[in-house]
Design a protein around this motif. Structure first.
Motif, PDB file in Angstrom:
ATOM      1  N   ASP A  42     -14.613  -3.053 -37.316  1.00 57.22           N
ATOM      2  CA  ASP A  42     -15.571  -4.421 -37.039  1.00 57.22           C
ATOM      3  C   ASP A  42     -14.442  -5.390 -36.117  1.00 57.22           C
ATOM      4  O   ASP A  42     -13.668  -5.988 -35.609  1.00 57.22           O
ATOM      5  N   PRO A  43     -14.583  -5.060 -34.962  1.00 58.24           N
ATOM      6  CA  PRO A  43     -14.168  -5.595 -33.726  1.00 58.24           C
ATOM      7  C   PRO A  43     -14.675  -6.800 -33.418  1.00 58.24           C
ATOM      8  O   PRO A  43     -13.404  -7.886 -33.432  1.00 58.24           O
ATOM      9  N   GLN A  71     -19.563  -0.933 -27.871  1.00 56.64           N
ATOM     10  CA  GLN A  71     -19.868  -1.517 -27.144  1.00 56.64           C
ATOM     11  C   GLN A  71     -20.457  -3.078 -26.713  1.00 56.64           C
ATOM     12  O   GLN A  71     -19.925  -3.650 -26.343  1.00 56.64           O
ATOM     13  N   ALA A  72     -21.395  -3.536 -27.634  1.00 52.27           N
ATOM     14  CA  ALA A  72     -21.641  -4.424 -27.433  1.00 52.27           C
ATOM     15  C   ALA A  72     -21.029  -6.059 -28.491  1.00 52.27           C
ATOM     16  O   ALA A  72     -20.611  -7.331 -28.262  1.00 52.27           O
ATOM     17  N   THR A  73     -20.506  -5.861 -28.852  1.00 52.37           N
ATOM     18  CA  THR A  73     -19.626  -6.370 -29.819  1.00 52.37           C
ATOM     19  C   THR A  73     -18.056  -6.228 -28.921  1.00 52.37           C
ATOM     20  O   THR A  73     -17.741  -7.977 -29.033  1.00 52.37           O
ATOM     21  N   ILE A  74     -17.258  -5.197 -27.942  1.00 53.54           N
ATOM     22  CA  ILE A  74     -16.765  -5.849 -27.183  1.00 53.54           C
ATOM     23  C   ILE A  74     -17.010  -6.828 -25.863  1.00 53.54           C
ATOM     24  O   ILE A  74     -16.213  -7.807 -25.897  1.00 53.54           O
ATOM     25  N   LEU A 102      -8.008   5.230 -17.170  1.00 54.50           N
ATOM     26  CA  LEU A 102      -7.770   3.920 -17.960  1.00 54.50           C
ATOM     27  C   LEU A 102      -9.546   3.404 -17.207  1.00 54.50           C
ATOM     28  O   LEU A 102     -10.436   2.942 -18.504  1.00 54.50           O
ATOM     29  N   ASP A 103     -10.073   3.193 -16.328  1.00 56.28           N
ATOM     30  CA  ASP A 103     -11.207   2.576 -16.180  1.00 56.28           C
ATOM     31  C   ASP A 103     -12.740   3.297 -16.542  1.00 56.28           C
ATOM     32  O   ASP A 103     -13.047   2.782 -16.810  1.00 56.28           O
ATOM     33  N   THR A 104     -12.016   4.139 -16.874  1.00 59.30           N
ATOM     34  CA  THR A 104     -13.773   5.943 -17.195  1.00 59.30           C
ATOM     35  C   THR A 104     -13.219   5.246 -18.664  1.00 59.30           C
ATOM     36  O   THR A 104     -14.158   5.048 -18.972  1.00 59.30           O
ATOM     37  N   ALA A 105     -12.312   5.656 -19.768  1.00 59.55           N
ATOM     38  CA  ALA A 105     -11.581   5.111 -21.293  1.00 59.55           C
ATOM     39  C   ALA A 105     -12.899   3.655 -21.092  1.00 59.55           C
ATOM     40  O   ALA A 105     -12.971   3.787 -22.156  1.00 59.55           O
ATOM     41  N   ILE A 106     -12.588   2.761 -20.541  1.00 64.47           N
ATOM     42  CA  ILE A 106     -13.101   1.221 -21.222  1.00 64.47           C
ATOM     43  C   ILE A 106     -14.048   0.555 -20.360  1.00 64.47           C
ATOM     44  O   ILE A 106     -15.012  -0.319 -20.818  1.00 64.47           O
ATOM     45  N   ALA A 107     -14.717   1.724 -19.679  1.00 65.17           N
ATOM     46  CA  ALA A 107     -15.941   1.535 -18.626  1.00 65.17           C
ATOM     47  C   ALA A 107     -17.051   1.262 -19.573  1.00 65.17           C
ATOM     48  O   ALA A 107     -17.161   1.892 -20.687  1.00 65.17           O
ATOM     49  N   PRO A 108     -17.859   0.411 -19.565  1.00 63.83           N
ATOM     50  CA  PRO A 108     -18.330  -0.664 -18.551  1.00 63.83           C
ATOM     51  C   PRO A 108     -17.265  -1.772 -18.281  1.00 63.83           C
ATOM     52  O   PRO A 108     -17.727  -2.881 -17.531  1.00 63.83           O
ATOM     53  N   PHE A 109     -16.122  -1.677 -19.071  1.00 69.09           N
ATOM     54  CA  PHE A 109     -15.542  -3.092 -19.164  1.00 69.09           C
ATOM     55  C   PHE A 109     -14.980  -3.535 -18.132  1.00 69.09           C
ATOM     56  O   PHE A 109     -13.905  -2.577 -17.117  1.00 69.09           O
ATOM     57  N   SER A 110     -14.513  -4.638 -17.341  1.00 67.38           N
ATOM     58  CA  SER A 110     -13.053  -4.332 -17.030  1.00 67.38           C
ATOM     59  C   SER A 110     -12.686  -5.882 -16.943  1.00 67.38           C
ATOM     60  O   SER A 110     -12.626  -7.442 -16.433  1.00 67.38           O
ATOM     61  N   PRO A 111     -11.527  -5.935 -17.719  1.00 70.88           N
ATOM     62  CA  PRO A 111     -10.957  -6.984 -18.153  1.00 70.88           C
ATOM     63  C   PRO A 111     -10.039  -7.652 -16.802  1.00 70.88           C
ATOM     64  O   PRO A 111      -9.502  -6.615 -16.167  1.00 70.88           O
TER      65      PRO A 111
END
Length: 163
Positions: A42-43, A71-74, A102-111
């Motif tokens: 559980d992140p 996704q919702a938790t991150i 990397l962009d693809t792996a973490i999509a839709p996030f942009s840290p």
């Protein structure tokens, strides 16, 4: 503040970088827990996340699956992401392609902080098939990790964590 560094690894190089990140964050007064990504249940237990993994066969499969599953938790917790790959020892075209992985792996996030680090290839930790593939593609062998560049990235992450 609870910080998690969740990482995937194939032959151990990324695990060593994740541990180094935690150690350097501690030098900045920030405590972080390091866990292999498949051990994270559980992140949402953490206030901030840093996610990383190797590029392996052109993907970051475990990171991508983790981001989709949680996704919702991150959302709102991901402060940094990093990737490790031998493409970062090569030309700019290969580096751009690796950044896209990397962009693809973490999509839709942009840290706010993305780290792109050269890795280490140790043939003794690879299967016969993997060693043969390395020869075919003439991949560089050795440790190409730039600890000073990683340390610089971590300083930025620490600044962001302190807000």
């Amino acid at each position: 503040m609870r910080v998690l560094i969740a990482y995937a690894t194939h032959a151990g190089s990324t695990a060593e970088i994740a541990t180094f990140i935690a150690s350097e964050l501690k030098n900045h007064g920030i405590s972080a827990e390091v866990k292999e990504i498949r051990e994270v249940i559980d992140p949402g237990e953490y206030d901030r996340l840093i996610i990383g993994g190797p590029i392996y066969v052109g993907r970051m499969k475990e990171v991508e699956e983790f981001c989709k599953q949680h996704q919702a938790t991150i959302k709102g917790r991901l402060i940094g992401a990093f990737t490790v790959g031998m493409a970062f020892t090569g030309d700019e075209v290969k580096q751009a392609e690796a950044r896209q992985v990397l962009d693809t792996a973490i999509a839709p996030f942009s840290p706010g902080r993305l780290g792109y680090f050269a890795g280490k290839t140790d043939p003794s930790r690879l299967s016969f098939f993997e060693r043969t593939a390395l020869k075919v593609v003439k991949a560089p062998i050795g440790d190409f990790r730039d600890w000073n560049a990683i340390r610089t990235w971590i300083t930025g992450v620490a600044d962001d964590l302190r807000g």
